[in-house]
Write a protein that holds these residues in place. Sequence first.
Motif, mmCIF file in Angstrom:
data_model
loop_
_atom_site.group_PDB
_atom_site.id
_atom_site.type_symbol
_atom_site.label_atom_id
_atom_site.label_comp_id
_atom_site.label_asym_id
_atom_site.label_seq_id
_atom_site.Cartn_x
_atom_site.Cartn_y
_atom_site.Cartn_z
ATOM 1 N N ILE A 1 -2.217 7.614 12.851
ATOM 2 C CA ILE A 1 -2.965 8.829 12.523
ATOM 3 C C ILE A 1 -4.158 8.984 13.474
ATOM 4 C CG2 ILE A 1 -2.316 8.740 10.090
ATOM 5 C CD1 ILE A 1 -5.214 7.737 9.531
ATOM 6 N N ASP A 2 -4.665 10.170 13.518
ATOM 7 C CA ASP A 2 -5.867 10.474 14.301
ATOM 8 C C ASP A 2 -7.077 10.119 13.439
ATOM 9 O OD1 ASP A 2 -7.978 11.540 15.719
ATOM 10 O OD2 ASP A 2 -6.987 13.455 16.142
ATOM 11 N N VAL A 3 -7.731 8.993 13.750
ATOM 12 C CA VAL A 3 -8.835 8.530 12.903
ATOM 13 C C VAL A 3 -10.035 9.472 12.958
ATOM 14 C CG1 VAL A 3 -8.150 6.108 13.010
ATOM 15 C CG2 VAL A 3 -9.694 7.028 14.755
ATOM 16 N N THR A 4 -10.100 10.306 13.993
ATOM 17 C CA THR A 4 -11.228 11.258 14.068
ATOM 18 C C THR A 4 -11.097 12.361 13.020
ATOM 19 O OG1 THR A 4 -10.172 12.723 15.698
ATOM 20 C CG2 THR A 4 -11.412 10.831 16.552
ATOM 21 N N LYS A 5 -9.910 12.524 12.476
ATOM 22 C CA LYS A 5 -9.684 13.545 11.446
ATOM 23 C C LYS A 5 -9.605 12.931 10.041
ATOM 24 C CE LYS A 5 -7.314 16.993 14.307
ATOM 25 N NZ LYS A 5 -7.524 16.361 15.627
ATOM 26 N N ASN A 6 -9.606 11.621 9.967
ATOM 27 C CA ASN A 6 -9.494 10.924 8.685
ATOM 28 C C ASN A 6 -10.872 10.703 8.062
ATOM 29 O OD1 ASN A 6 -9.550 7.794 7.514
ATOM 30 N ND2 ASN A 6 -7.920 9.082 6.694
ATOM 31 N N GLN A 7 -10.978 10.918 6.742
ATOM 32 C CA GLN A 7 -12.280 10.833 6.079
ATOM 33 C C GLN A 7 -12.440 9.624 5.150
ATOM 34 O OE1 GLN A 7 -14.226 14.410 4.634
ATOM 35 N NE2 GLN A 7 -12.540 15.672 5.397
ATOM 36 N N ASP A 8 -11.435 8.774 5.014
ATOM 37 C CA ASP A 8 -11.597 7.649 4.091
ATOM 38 C C ASP A 8 -11.460 6.290 4.774
ATOM 39 O OD1 ASP A 8 -8.856 7.673 4.492
ATOM 40 O OD2 ASP A 8 -8.347 7.410 2.381
ATOM 41 N N GLY A 9 -11.643 6.268 6.074
ATOM 42 C CA GLY A 9 -11.736 5.005 6.794
ATOM 43 C C GLY A 9 -10.443 4.274 7.030
ATOM 44 N N GLN A 10 -9.327 4.971 7.063
ATOM 45 C CA GLN A 10 -8.046 4.307 7.302
ATOM 46 C C GLN A 10 -7.904 3.939 8.779
ATOM 47 O OE1 GLN A 10 -4.447 5.777 5.412
ATOM 48 N NE2 GLN A 10 -5.649 7.222 4.181
ATOM 49 N N PRO A 11 -7.176 2.839 9.071
ATOM 50 C CA PRO A 11 -6.955 2.459 10.467
ATOM 51 C C PRO A 11 -5.943 3.380 11.137
ATOM 52 C CG PRO A 11 -5.713 1.019 9.027
ATOM 53 C CD PRO A 11 -6.555 1.900 8.123
ATOM 54 N N ALA A 12 -5.926 3.357 12.451
ATOM 55 C CA ALA A 12 -4.991 4.210 13.197
ATOM 56 C C ALA A 12 -3.546 3.812 12.912
ATOM 57 C CB ALA A 12 -5.279 4.129 14.689
ATOM 58 N N ILE A 13 -3.275 2.508 12.875
ATOM 59 C CA ILE A 13 -1.912 2.005 12.715
ATOM 60 C C ILE A 13 -1.731 1.488 11.293
ATOM 61 C CG2 ILE A 13 -0.170 0.385 13.535
ATOM 62 C CD1 ILE A 13 -0.933 2.480 15.605
ATOM 63 N N LEU A 14 -0.640 1.869 10.676
ATOM 64 C CA LEU A 14 -0.333 1.448 9.312
ATOM 65 C C LEU A 14 -0.016 -0.047 9.265
ATOM 66 C CD1 LEU A 14 0.285 2.329 6.355
ATOM 67 C CD2 LEU A 14 2.643 2.751 7.095
ATOM 68 N N THR A 15 -0.351 -0.681 8.170
ATOM 69 C CA THR A 15 0.054 -2.067 7.916
ATOM 70 C C THR A 15 0.832 -2.121 6.602
ATOM 71 O OG1 THR A 15 -1.904 -2.659 6.614
ATOM 72 C CG2 THR A 15 -2.059 -2.908 9.015
ATOM 73 N N GLY A 16 1.569 -3.202 6.408
ATOM 74 C CA GLY A 16 2.288 -3.365 5.156
ATOM 75 C C GLY A 16 1.337 -3.467 3.976
ATOM 76 N N ALA A 17 0.221 -4.165 4.168
ATOM 77 C CA ALA A 17 -0.754 -4.323 3.091
ATOM 78 C C ALA A 17 -1.367 -2.978 2.705
ATOM 79 C CB ALA A 17 -1.848 -5.295 3.506
ATOM 80 N N LEU A 18 -1.656 -2.132 3.697
ATOM 81 C CA LEU A 18 -2.230 -0.813 3.393
ATOM 82 C C LEU A 18 -1.222 0.049 2.636
ATOM 83 C CD1 LEU A 18 -4.536 1.215 3.614
ATOM 84 C CD2 LEU A 18 -3.616 1.906 5.847
ATOM 85 N N TYR A 19 0.035 0.041 3.093
ATOM 86 C CA TYR A 19 1.062 0.773 2.354
ATOM 87 C C TYR A 19 1.119 0.286 0.916
ATOM 88 C CZ TYR A 19 5.669 1.886 0.469
ATOM 89 O OH TYR A 19 6.694 2.287 -0.366
ATOM 90 N N GLY A 20 1.071 -1.042 0.727
ATOM 91 C CA GLY A 20 1.131 -1.601 -0.620
ATOM 92 C C GLY A 20 -0.022 -1.145 -1.486
ATOM 93 N N GLN A 21 -1.217 -1.129 -0.932
ATOM 94 C CA GLN A 21 -2.391 -0.678 -1.687
ATOM 95 C C GLN A 21 -2.250 0.793 -2.081
ATOM 96 O OE1 GLN A 21 -5.578 -1.554 1.032
ATOM 97 N NE2 GLN A 21 -5.047 -3.733 1.098
ATOM 98 N N GLN A 22 -1.760 1.590 -1.149
ATOM 99 C CA GLN A 22 -1.619 3.021 -1.428
ATOM 100 C C GLN A 22 -0.422 3.292 -2.336
ATOM 101 O OE1 GLN A 22 -1.655 4.653 2.576
ATOM 102 N NE2 GLN A 22 -3.887 4.494 2.708
ATOM 103 N N PHE A 23 0.607 2.458 -2.254
ATOM 104 C CA PHE A 23 1.734 2.548 -3.182
ATOM 105 C C PHE A 23 1.238 2.474 -4.622
ATOM 106 C CE2 PHE A 23 4.632 0.379 -6.034
ATOM 107 C CZ PHE A 23 5.844 1.025 -5.841
ATOM 108 N N LEU A 24 0.299 1.589 -4.885
ATOM 109 C CA LEU A 24 -0.217 1.410 -6.242
ATOM 110 C C LEU A 24 -0.862 2.688 -6.768
ATOM 111 C CD1 LEU A 24 -1.803 -2.150 -5.902
ATOM 112 C CD2 LEU A 24 0.378 -1.549 -6.964
ATOM 113 N N VAL A 25 -1.540 3.418 -5.898
ATOM 114 C CA VAL A 25 -2.174 4.678 -6.306
ATOM 115 C C VAL A 25 -1.104 5.709 -6.657
ATOM 116 C CG1 VAL A 25 -3.737 6.536 -5.602
ATOM 117 C CG2 VAL A 25 -4.186 4.190 -4.853
ATOM 118 N N PHE A 26 -0.080 5.814 -5.793
ATOM 119 C CA PHE A 26 1.025 6.740 -6.066
ATOM 120 C C PHE A 26 1.719 6.387 -7.376
ATOM 121 C CE2 PHE A 26 0.552 8.039 -1.720
ATOM 122 C CZ PHE A 26 1.269 9.215 -1.550
ATOM 123 N N ALA A 27 2.079 5.127 -7.526
ATOM 124 C CA ALA A 27 2.840 4.698 -8.700
ATOM 125 C C ALA A 27 2.061 4.980 -9.980
ATOM 126 C CB ALA A 27 3.180 3.219 -8.586
#
Length: 588
Positions: free
Chosen positions: A259-285
């Motif tokens: 993602i373009d980090v200059t357009k992101n407002q919640d401090g996410q990294p440019a490149i996705l990680t498995g741990a980040l997906y997992g953390q965000q999965f919990l919010v979706f679920a």
Amino acid sequence: MQMMTRTVSAIMFIALIAIMACKKSNNNTGTTTTTTTTDQGNGGAIGPITSPTDPSVAATQGFFLNDWQARTFTAPSTQAAAKPSATTSITVTADYSQVVSKVSKYMFGNNINPFTGQYTGAGVVTDITNLSPNIIRAPGGSLSDVYFWNSPSGGHPADVPAQLLNADGTPNTTTGYWSGQVTDSWSLSLDNYYSLLQKTKSTGIITVNYAYARYGTGPTPVQTAAHLAAQWVRYDKGRTKFWEIGNECYGNWEACYRIDVTKNQDGQPAILTGALYGQQFLVFADSMRNAAAQIGATIQIGAVLHETPDANNAEGVSNWNPGVLGAIGNAADFFIVHNYYTNYNENSSALTIFNTAAASSSTLMNFVKTSIQTAGVTQKPIALTEWNIFSTGSQQQISNVAGVHAVMVLGETIKDQYGEASRWDLANGWSTTSPGDDQGLFSYGQPNVTDFTPRPAFYYMYYFQKFFGDRMISSSVSGSSSIVSYASSFSSGQAGVVVVNTSESDATVNVSFKNYYTGSNYYYYTLHGGTDNGDFSGQVLVNGNGPSINYGGPSSYASLAAYSTSTSGGIKVTVPARGVVFLVVDKK
């Protein structure tokens, strides 16, 4: 004289006990034996038999077997067929007492995408209904990254960037977003997807837009994307039980990867990680389950896992599975994997394609199970929500060989106890630069072929399900390494065998059953390719009946008579080169 009378009485008593034991043995559970010997020479058991016992439901199948249904075999119309006279050393042996697994009705699924029309035509609806996939995944694979189910045609949320990023960080100049509320004839509306499910007596499996949580430009992109997914659950009103959060999120071809980090407002990294997906999965679920509870629905939510060792993944996120599993623990209801069997863009030979079916199915399952065990997470059901072949260059994907391979994938994934499987896809699209590299089960945009003409794989999958029972039973082959078998039993008492010939020559095969008394006849369909395009014929013949055009198969497939042959003297068939025989034998 008195001694003789007692002896006769004792013999009669023993005979009576044997008759009672014979009557008692006709059930699907337990280990009762019988002494009937009337099937000698007819391809079935001689002497005592052991009744089948269902194994425990595997954790990799789980709730996907909750909807298991007993199947009754009804013999189709038939035409008499002579038994092959050639002698053979090749024998398929099926053991009716050894149940490998009950067969999940969700193993025969398919995928649909929204760029191949509205699926309102009577012909395609009839063919899909006949195919009976039971489960249809939407709204597409990577397209789900940019799909907004509630947007009007041409619309999208205000908080998405004008351009997404490629894996290397450059702007994607072809960025486009997809809406679910479309009316164009070339696209599929969400409501028409639901309508197709109803018409074809199928259920859905839906992939929500996870990538929006990454590229969304609002102050809380994760919560915003999770809320949109939860709203879809509410709109769905309990029609869909199975939900996926994201598609192949480990891959650098997905919109969530960078993602373009200059357009992101919640401090996410440019490149996705498995741990980040997992953390965000919990919010979706959490959001989606709350929505389901509000409408009184029960849903199952799946998390994306990688299907191969990925410590040094050159095309995406390294160490994906440990990161995901470490973050979500036991929060997922099932795990999602994909498998395209052959190497990407490889001009694979027919034998190379066939050899992937067993090896790749079991390797994938074993790797994912090990990943889960290593992470200390409870094993959950495994859903193979996309599968096909990557082979290109010789029109492999639209050929008879793809159909034979489909049979083998169905057999192997049932044997390996997957809970769900959906082939990619119902229709895809014709490429003018690489003709024939099209994974659709039906034609779409193919020159000189009517849209939604069934391709060879359709016929193989149709007859597999028509002649495969509700339980897989153990089978083996002797005398040839080119013959593969998958056996089954029906709750109505019949037994069946699917026999695959991967060689370039026809083969005569004996079929024998252990712990099963055969009836008077066996019925079968024989499928094989035509003589066009070398090894990769675009045609399929069913009991000698071919297509009316130089492509596909017989339009009368649903009413074609099966071959019928007496079991007297044994069960024997000729399996064509690179073809399949689907066979069911009468019960005693």
